[in-house]
Motif scaffolding. Structure first.
Motif, PDB file in Angstrom:
ATOM      1  N   VAL A 231     -17.498  18.458  43.195  1.00  0.00           N
ATOM      2  CA  VAL A 231     -17.483  17.044  43.569  1.00  0.00           C
ATOM      3  C   VAL A 231     -17.786  16.924  45.058  1.00  0.00           C
ATOM      4  O   VAL A 231     -16.919  17.145  45.898  1.00  0.00           O
ATOM      5  N   SER A 232     -19.025  16.572  45.389  1.00  0.00           N
ATOM      6  CA  SER A 232     -19.382  16.431  46.799  1.00  0.00           C
ATOM      7  C   SER A 232     -18.813  15.152  47.398  1.00  0.00           C
ATOM      8  O   SER A 232     -18.453  15.111  48.573  1.00  0.00           O
ATOM      9  N   ASP A 233     -18.724  14.092  46.586  1.00  0.00           N
ATOM     10  CA  ASP A 233     -18.155  12.816  47.032  1.00  0.00           C
ATOM     11  C   ASP A 233     -17.228  12.309  45.936  1.00  0.00           C
ATOM     12  O   ASP A 233     -17.694  11.770  44.927  1.00  0.00           O
ATOM     13  N   PRO A 234     -15.900  12.454  46.106  1.00  0.00           N
ATOM     14  CA  PRO A 234     -14.977  12.043  45.042  1.00  0.00           C
ATOM     15  C   PRO A 234     -15.074  10.563  44.701  1.00  0.00           C
ATOM     16  O   PRO A 234     -14.793  10.170  43.556  1.00  0.00           O
ATOM     17  N   ALA A 235     -15.468   9.729  45.650  1.00  0.00           N
ATOM     18  CA  ALA A 235     -15.594   8.302  45.378  1.00  0.00           C
ATOM     19  C   ALA A 235     -16.737   8.006  44.407  1.00  0.00           C
ATOM     20  O   ALA A 235     -16.816   6.898  43.862  1.00  0.00           O
ATOM     21  N   HIS A 260      -9.921  11.679  47.075  1.00  0.00           N
ATOM     22  CA  HIS A 260      -9.530  10.385  46.518  1.00  0.00           C
ATOM     23  C   HIS A 260     -10.738   9.577  46.041  1.00  0.00           C
ATOM     24  O   HIS A 260     -11.837   9.716  46.556  1.00  0.00           O
ATOM     25  N   GLY A 261     -10.490   8.716  45.067  1.00  0.00           N
ATOM     26  CA  GLY A 261     -11.468   7.703  44.704  1.00  0.00           C
ATOM     27  C   GLY A 261     -12.218   7.903  43.406  1.00  0.00           C
ATOM     28  O   GLY A 261     -13.036   7.045  43.036  1.00  0.00           O
ATOM     29  N   ALA A 262     -11.996   8.988  42.681  1.00  0.00           N
ATOM     30  CA  ALA A 262     -12.705   9.201  41.413  1.00  0.00           C
ATOM     31  C   ALA A 262     -12.260   8.182  40.378  1.00  0.00           C
ATOM     32  O   ALA A 262     -11.114   7.713  40.379  1.00  0.00           O
ATOM     33  N   ALA A 263     -13.159   7.832  39.481  1.00  0.00           N
ATOM     34  CA  ALA A 263     -12.898   6.829  38.451  1.00  0.00           C
ATOM     35  C   ALA A 263     -12.718   7.479  37.087  1.00  0.00           C
ATOM     36  O   ALA A 263     -13.175   8.603  36.849  1.00  0.00           O
ATOM     37  N   LEU A 264     -12.065   6.760  36.194  1.00  0.00           N
ATOM     38  CA  LEU A 264     -11.878   7.208  34.811  1.00  0.00           C
ATOM     39  C   LEU A 264     -12.872   6.507  33.897  1.00  0.00           C
ATOM     40  O   LEU A 264     -13.075   5.291  34.009  1.00  0.00           O
ATOM     41  N   TYR A 265     -13.488   7.269  33.006  1.00  0.00           N
ATOM     42  CA  TYR A 265     -14.258   6.684  31.904  1.00  0.00           C
ATOM     43  C   TYR A 265     -13.339   6.700  30.693  1.00  0.00           C
ATOM     44  O   TYR A 265     -13.203   7.722  30.019  1.00  0.00           O
ATOM     45  N   PRO A 266     -12.668   5.589  30.384  1.00  0.00           N
ATOM     46  CA  PRO A 266     -11.626   5.591  29.345  1.00  0.00           C
ATOM     47  C   PRO A 266     -12.132   5.958  27.955  1.00  0.00           C
ATOM     48  O   PRO A 266     -11.444   6.654  27.202  1.00  0.00           O
ATOM     49  N   GLY A 267     -13.315   5.483  27.575  1.00  0.00           N
ATOM     50  CA  GLY A 267     -13.812   5.780  26.237  1.00  0.00           C
ATOM     51  C   GLY A 267     -14.152   7.243  26.047  1.00  0.00           C
ATOM     52  O   GLY A 267     -13.987   7.798  24.959  1.00  0.00           O
TER      53      GLY A 267
END
Length: 284
Positions: A231-235, A260-267
């Motif tokens: 992950v080069s850029d967690p955001a 910090h800042g990674a997002a979740l793909y819920p599906g």
């Protein structure tokens, strides 16, 4: 002092009787959905209430539009806040979530509380085994709490939808991290994944790689070293898995690592592979 990622069994024991602390037992078994509640009834951390993955931390698999949303879609924010209030959670409450599975289900609850803007939530590091290793007792009494008044606040955690993930196949502006086991990622486990494989371009980070041999999380500096090449850029990172549960384990590990800042793909994969028009990759 607020605990916002992990808490040790010793620290939890010191605060177990505090009025503004709520403990939630998140044990679950995907193959036997009743097993978590059965385990809770047989013995849980004193004062802990039970959080059911299917009932409390998920919503209907098919949306109002008739479209399949994955095996564990997120509930509506208002509905989840109502559940949290029922458990006695207010804005000042310190929440502790635990399971007996390396934190994989507890991390889902941790992430969801951040999703509704509540920062004071931590996962019991090492879970119930770590609690019992300290010779702390268990209870079989059903725990209750007076209703809380948690307010809805701006989210501290974010999601992306399937459209964003699909668009990323062309733009390649974001990194997709898949938390499933390597055999599932490669498309070699037909028992758990009727459609095997992964989202093209995704990278594999098995959630169990976040743990030490004793079931506790690796130190933050170690996790930082292991995630940084991925992950080069967690955001701009997107965490996914089979159904949006184990993906939260990677999100917790990223937070511990200071990324910090990674997002979740819920599906996650269960939603993605439900449409045969979406591309699938196999192998490494």
């Amino acid at each position: 002092m607020r605990f916002t990622t992990l808490i040790s069994a010793v620290n939890l024991a010191q605060h177990l009787a505090d009025d503004d602390w709520i403990v939630l037992d998140c044990r679950h078994d995907l193959a036997a959905p009743a097993a978590g509640r059965d385990a809770y009834d047989q013995g849980h951390i004193p004062g802990a209430q039970f959080a059911n993955l299917d009932r409390d931390l998920s919503s209907a698999k098919v949306g109002r539009d008739g479209v399949f949303r994955g095996r564990h879609p997120l509930p509506e924010r208002a509905a989840f806040i109502a559940t949290l209030r029922r458990w006695g959670i207010s804005d000042s409450t310190q929440v502790v979530a635990y399971d007996a599975h390396g934190g994989v289900y507890a991390a889902r609850l941790w992430w969801m509380l951040r999703w509704v803007g509540h920062e004071a939530v931590a996962v019991l590091d090492g879970g119930l085994p770590a609690w019992q290793a300290q010779h702390f007792g268990l209870s079989t009494s059903e725990a209750e709490a007076a209703p809380g008044n948690l307010s809805e606040r701006p989210p501290l955690a974010h999601t992306v939808d399937v459209g964003t993930v699909l668009a990323n196949l062309s733009s390649q502006t974001r990194t997709v991290l898949d938390a499933r086991a390597p055999d599932r990622f490669r498309g070699e486990n037909e028992t758990l994944d009727p459609v095997g494989g992964h989202i093209p371009g995704a990278k594999n980070r098995f959630f169990k790689d976040n743990l030490q041999t004793d079931g506790r999380f690796k130190p933050g500096h170690t996790l930082h070293e292991e995630f940084s090449p991925l992950v080069s850029d967690p955001a701009k990172a997107i965490s996914q898995c089979g159904s949006g549960v184990t993906a939260c384990h990677n999100l917790l590990a990223l937070e511990i690592a200071g990324l910090h800042g990674a997002a979740l793909y819920p599906g996650s994969w269960s939603e993605w592979c439900a449409d045969p028009a979406r591309p699938v990759a196999t192998g490494q």
